[in-house]
Scaffold this motif. Structure first.
Motif, PDB file in Angstrom:
ATOM      1  N   ALA A   1       3.078 -25.572  21.802  1.00  0.00           N
ATOM      2  CA  ALA A   1       2.088 -26.641  21.603  1.00  0.00           C
ATOM      3  C   ALA A   1       2.744 -28.014  21.759  1.00  0.00           C
ATOM      4  O   ALA A   1       2.181 -28.908  22.408  1.00  0.00           O
ATOM      5  CB  ALA A   1       1.445 -26.510  20.225  1.00  0.00           C
ATOM      6  N   PHE A   2       3.932 -28.198  21.192  1.00  0.00           N
ATOM      7  CA  PHE A   2       4.639 -29.477  21.275  1.00  0.00           C
ATOM      8  C   PHE A   2       4.972 -29.826  22.724  1.00  0.00           C
ATOM      9  O   PHE A   2       4.657 -30.923  23.199  1.00  0.00           O
ATOM     10  CB  PHE A   2       5.923 -29.408  20.429  1.00  0.00           C
ATOM     11  N   TYR A   3       5.615 -28.920  23.451  1.00  0.00           N
ATOM     12  CA  TYR A   3       6.049 -29.217  24.820  1.00  0.00           C
ATOM     13  C   TYR A   3       4.856 -29.401  25.767  1.00  0.00           C
ATOM     14  O   TYR A   3       4.910 -30.224  26.682  1.00  0.00           O
ATOM     15  CB  TYR A   3       7.012 -28.137  25.331  1.00  0.00           C
ATOM     16  N   ARG A   4       3.784 -28.675  25.549  1.00  0.00           N
ATOM     17  CA  ARG A   4       2.595 -28.869  26.391  1.00  0.00           C
ATOM     18  C   ARG A   4       1.954 -30.224  26.125  1.00  0.00           C
ATOM     19  O   ARG A   4       1.528 -30.910  27.053  1.00  0.00           O
ATOM     20  CB  ARG A   4       1.590 -27.742  26.171  1.00  0.00           C
ATOM     21  N   GLU A   5       1.888 -30.616  24.855  1.00  0.00           N
ATOM     22  CA  GLU A   5       1.270 -31.897  24.502  1.00  0.00           C
ATOM     23  C   GLU A   5       2.108 -33.079  24.990  1.00  0.00           C
ATOM     24  O   GLU A   5       1.590 -34.027  25.572  1.00  0.00           O
ATOM     25  CB  GLU A   5       1.077 -31.985  22.982  1.00  0.00           C
ATOM     26  N   VAL A   6       3.411 -33.022  24.779  1.00  0.00           N
ATOM     27  CA  VAL A   6       4.286 -34.144  25.127  1.00  0.00           C
ATOM     28  C   VAL A   6       4.481 -34.261  26.635  1.00  0.00           C
ATOM     29  O   VAL A   6       4.414 -35.356  27.198  1.00  0.00           O
ATOM     30  CB  VAL A   6       5.655 -34.025  24.423  1.00  0.00           C
ATOM     31  N   PHE A   7       4.721 -33.137  27.306  1.00  0.00           N
ATOM     32  CA  PHE A   7       5.103 -33.176  28.714  1.00  0.00           C
ATOM     33  C   PHE A   7       4.027 -32.688  29.675  1.00  0.00           C
ATOM     34  O   PHE A   7       4.244 -32.652  30.877  1.00  0.00           O
ATOM     35  CB  PHE A   7       6.387 -32.362  28.927  1.00  0.00           C
ATOM     36  N   ASP A   8       2.877 -32.298  29.152  1.00  0.00           N
ATOM     37  CA  ASP A   8       1.762 -31.839  29.981  1.00  0.00           C
ATOM     38  C   ASP A   8       2.177 -30.657  30.871  1.00  0.00           C
ATOM     39  O   ASP A   8       1.786 -30.571  32.026  1.00  0.00           O
ATOM     40  CB  ASP A   8       1.220 -32.996  30.825  1.00  0.00           C
ATOM     41  N   PHE A   9       2.993 -29.764  30.315  1.00  0.00           N
ATOM     42  CA  PHE A   9       3.418 -28.581  31.051  1.00  0.00           C
ATOM     43  C   PHE A   9       2.300 -27.560  31.108  1.00  0.00           C
ATOM     44  O   PHE A   9       1.492 -27.447  30.190  1.00  0.00           O
ATOM     45  CB  PHE A   9       4.624 -27.923  30.376  1.00  0.00           C
ATOM     46  N   GLU A  10       2.306 -26.776  32.171  1.00  0.00           N
ATOM     47  CA  GLU A  10       1.414 -25.622  32.274  1.00  0.00           C
ATOM     48  C   GLU A  10       2.241 -24.363  32.014  1.00  0.00           C
ATOM     49  O   GLU A  10       3.453 -24.343  32.251  1.00  0.00           O
ATOM     50  CB  GLU A  10       0.769 -25.560  33.657  1.00  0.00           C
ATOM     51  N   VAL A  11       1.593 -23.341  31.504  1.00  0.00           N
ATOM     52  CA  VAL A  11       2.260 -22.063  31.286  1.00  0.00           C
ATOM     53  C   VAL A  11       2.287 -21.319  32.616  1.00  0.00           C
ATOM     54  O   VAL A  11       1.249 -21.039  33.205  1.00  0.00           O
ATOM     55  CB  VAL A  11       1.531 -21.231  30.214  1.00  0.00           C
ATOM     56  N   LEU A  12       3.503 -21.022  33.102  1.00  0.00           N
ATOM     57  CA  LEU A  12       3.662 -20.316  34.368  1.00  0.00           C
ATOM     58  C   LEU A  12       3.769 -18.808  34.164  1.00  0.00           C
ATOM     59  O   LEU A  12       3.349 -18.035  35.025  1.00  0.00           O
ATOM     60  CB  LEU A  12       4.895 -20.833  35.112  1.00  0.00           C
ATOM     61  N   ALA A  13       4.349 -18.402  33.049  1.00  0.00           N
ATOM     62  CA  ALA A  13       4.478 -16.979  32.700  1.00  0.00           C
ATOM     63  C   ALA A  13       4.853 -16.904  31.234  1.00  0.00           C
ATOM     64  O   ALA A  13       5.372 -17.858  30.666  1.00  0.00           O
ATOM     65  CB  ALA A  13       5.552 -16.312  33.555  1.00  0.00           C
ATOM     66  N   GLU A  14       4.567 -15.742  30.619  1.00  0.00           N
ATOM     67  CA  GLU A  14       4.954 -15.586  29.223  1.00  0.00           C
ATOM     68  C   GLU A  14       5.134 -14.121  28.873  1.00  0.00           C
ATOM     69  O   GLU A  14       4.541 -13.248  29.500  1.00  0.00           O
ATOM     70  CB  GLU A  14       3.952 -16.253  28.283  1.00  0.00           C
ATOM     71  N   GLY A  15       5.984 -13.904  27.885  1.00  0.00           N
ATOM     72  CA  GLY A  15       6.209 -12.579  27.335  1.00  0.00           C
ATOM     73  C   GLY A  15       5.732 -12.560  25.907  1.00  0.00           C
ATOM     74  O   GLY A  15       6.107 -13.421  25.120  1.00  0.00           O
ATOM     75  N   LYS A  16       4.882 -11.588  25.580  1.00  0.00           N
ATOM     76  CA  LYS A  16       4.239 -11.584  24.272  1.00  0.00           C
ATOM     77  C   LYS A  16       4.673 -10.442  23.369  1.00  0.00           C
ATOM     78  O   LYS A  16       4.126 -10.270  22.294  1.00  0.00           O
ATOM     79  CB  LYS A  16       2.725 -11.539  24.457  1.00  0.00           C
ATOM     80  N   ASP A  17       5.656  -9.638  23.791  1.00  0.00           N
ATOM     81  CA  ASP A  17       6.141  -8.569  22.924  1.00  0.00           C
ATOM     82  C   ASP A  17       6.686  -9.169  21.645  1.00  0.00           C
ATOM     83  O   ASP A  17       7.381 -10.195  21.681  1.00  0.00           O
ATOM     84  CB  ASP A  17       7.251  -7.759  23.610  1.00  0.00           C
ATOM     85  N   ASP A  18       6.403  -8.546  20.501  1.00  0.00           N
ATOM     86  CA  ASP A  18       6.826  -9.094  19.213  1.00  0.00           C
ATOM     87  C   ASP A  18       8.321  -9.382  19.153  1.00  0.00           C
ATOM     88  O   ASP A  18       8.752 -10.352  18.542  1.00  0.00           O
ATOM     89  CB  ASP A  18       6.439  -8.155  18.075  1.00  0.00           C
ATOM     90  N   ASP A  19       9.144  -8.546  19.783  1.00  0.00           N
ATOM     91  CA  ASP A  19      10.584  -8.716  19.699  1.00  0.00           C
ATOM     92  C   ASP A  19      11.175  -9.471  20.890  1.00  0.00           C
ATOM     93  O   ASP A  19      12.378  -9.690  20.954  1.00  0.00           O
ATOM     94  CB  ASP A  19      11.276  -7.366  19.548  1.00  0.00           C
ATOM     95  N   ARG A  20      10.342  -9.876  21.847  1.00  0.00           N
ATOM     96  CA  ARG A  20      10.817 -10.621  23.029  1.00  0.00           C
ATOM     97  C   ARG A  20       9.743 -11.619  23.453  1.00  0.00           C
ATOM     98  O   ARG A  20       9.103 -11.438  24.476  1.00  0.00           O
ATOM     99  CB  ARG A  20      11.119  -9.673  24.183  1.00  0.00           C
ATOM    100  N   ARG A  21       9.601 -12.694  22.690  1.00  0.00           N
ATOM    101  CA  ARG A  21       8.595 -13.705  23.017  1.00  0.00           C
ATOM    102  C   ARG A  21       9.251 -14.845  23.778  1.00  0.00           C
ATOM    103  O   ARG A  21      10.287 -15.361  23.376  1.00  0.00           O
ATOM    104  CB  ARG A  21       7.922 -14.221  21.749  1.00  0.00           C
ATOM    105  N   TRP A  22       8.637 -15.243  24.885  1.00  0.00           N
ATOM    106  CA  TRP A  22       9.150 -16.323  25.711  1.00  0.00           C
ATOM    107  C   TRP A  22       8.006 -16.916  26.523  1.00  0.00           C
ATOM    108  O   TRP A  22       6.936 -16.313  26.658  1.00  0.00           O
ATOM    109  CB  TRP A  22      10.251 -15.827  26.654  1.00  0.00           C
ATOM    110  N   VAL A  23       8.244 -18.120  27.050  1.00  0.00           N
ATOM    111  CA  VAL A  23       7.256 -18.760  27.917  1.00  0.00           C
ATOM    112  C   VAL A  23       7.986 -19.611  28.945  1.00  0.00           C
ATOM    113  O   VAL A  23       8.994 -20.241  28.642  1.00  0.00           O
ATOM    114  CB  VAL A  23       6.234 -19.598  27.100  1.00  0.00           C
ATOM    115  N   PHE A  24       7.494 -19.585  30.182  1.00  0.00           N
ATOM    116  CA  PHE A  24       8.001 -20.430  31.258  1.00  0.00           C
ATOM    117  C   PHE A  24       7.019 -21.585  31.430  1.00  0.00           C
ATOM    118  O   PHE A  24       5.824 -21.353  31.637  1.00  0.00           O
ATOM    119  CB  PHE A  24       8.107 -19.664  32.574  1.00  0.00           C
ATOM    120  N   LEU A  25       7.523 -22.817  31.370  1.00  0.00           N
ATOM    121  CA  LEU A  25       6.693 -24.011  31.457  1.00  0.00           C
ATOM    122  C   LEU A  25       7.068 -24.827  32.674  1.00  0.00           C
ATOM    123  O   LEU A  25       8.247 -24.915  33.042  1.00  0.00           O
ATOM    124  CB  LEU A  25       6.875 -24.873  30.202  1.00  0.00           C
ATOM    125  N   GLY A  26       6.068 -25.462  33.299  1.00  0.00           N
ATOM    126  CA  GLY A  26       6.359 -26.291  34.452  1.00  0.00           C
ATOM    127  C   GLY A  26       5.179 -27.150  34.839  1.00  0.00           C
ATOM    128  O   GLY A  26       4.199 -27.267  34.101  1.00  0.00           O
TER     129      GLY A  26
END
Length: 151
Positions: free
Chosen positions: A24-49
């Protein structure tokens, strides 16, 4: 051995403690879009650009807060075209309640014209948004040291 002639930073990967909060912080500040994300409970990540170009990856795999006294990332800097864009970003960051290292737009060095804002993300990672021109020539916050050093 041949060395690459055109070398540039590809993207920056950051460890965060709470992916939802940081996203939420990086999207609000830098207007990034989510390019890809991993939602597994033990491997959460997001690619922003922006415009399908990867800029930052966030990895939820850490605890605690950013430790500037330890080896590793010093700060992450983003360049914008104008000081007006820096000031607009400052308003957004202030509304989010982030901590600033200095008050307002400050020059990179003594009587410099490049300058920016210096603040921390929700995990304490030090960030900078600057413009190469347009900062009012003024004394740097710490004489003899680069502002981008977060001194």
């Amino acid at each position: 051995m041949s060395k690459a002639k055109n070398l540039q930073t590809g993207h920056i990967g950051l460890n965060v403690t709470d992916l939802d909060r940081s996203l939420a912080f990086y999207r609000e500040v830098f207007d990034f879009e989510v390019l890809a994300e991993g939602k597994d409970d033990d491997r959460r990540w997001v690619f922003l650009g922006r415009d399908s170009q990867l800029v930052v990856t966030l990895w939820q795999q850490s605890e605690g807060a950013f430790a500037p006294a330890l080896p590793g990332l010093h700060h992450l800097s983003f360049q914008v075209d104008t000081v007006e864009e820096v000031r607009a970003t400052e308003e957004t960051v202030r509304a989010l309640g982030a901590e600033f290292a200095y008050e307002g737009v400050v020059p990179h060095g003594e009587i410099g014209t490049s300058g920016g804002i210096f603040f921390s993300d929700p995990d304490g990672i030090r960030l900078e948004v600057y413009a190469p021109f347009g900062a009012d020539p003024a004394d740097a916050p710490t004489a003899g040291a680069p502002t981008c050093g977060f001194f």
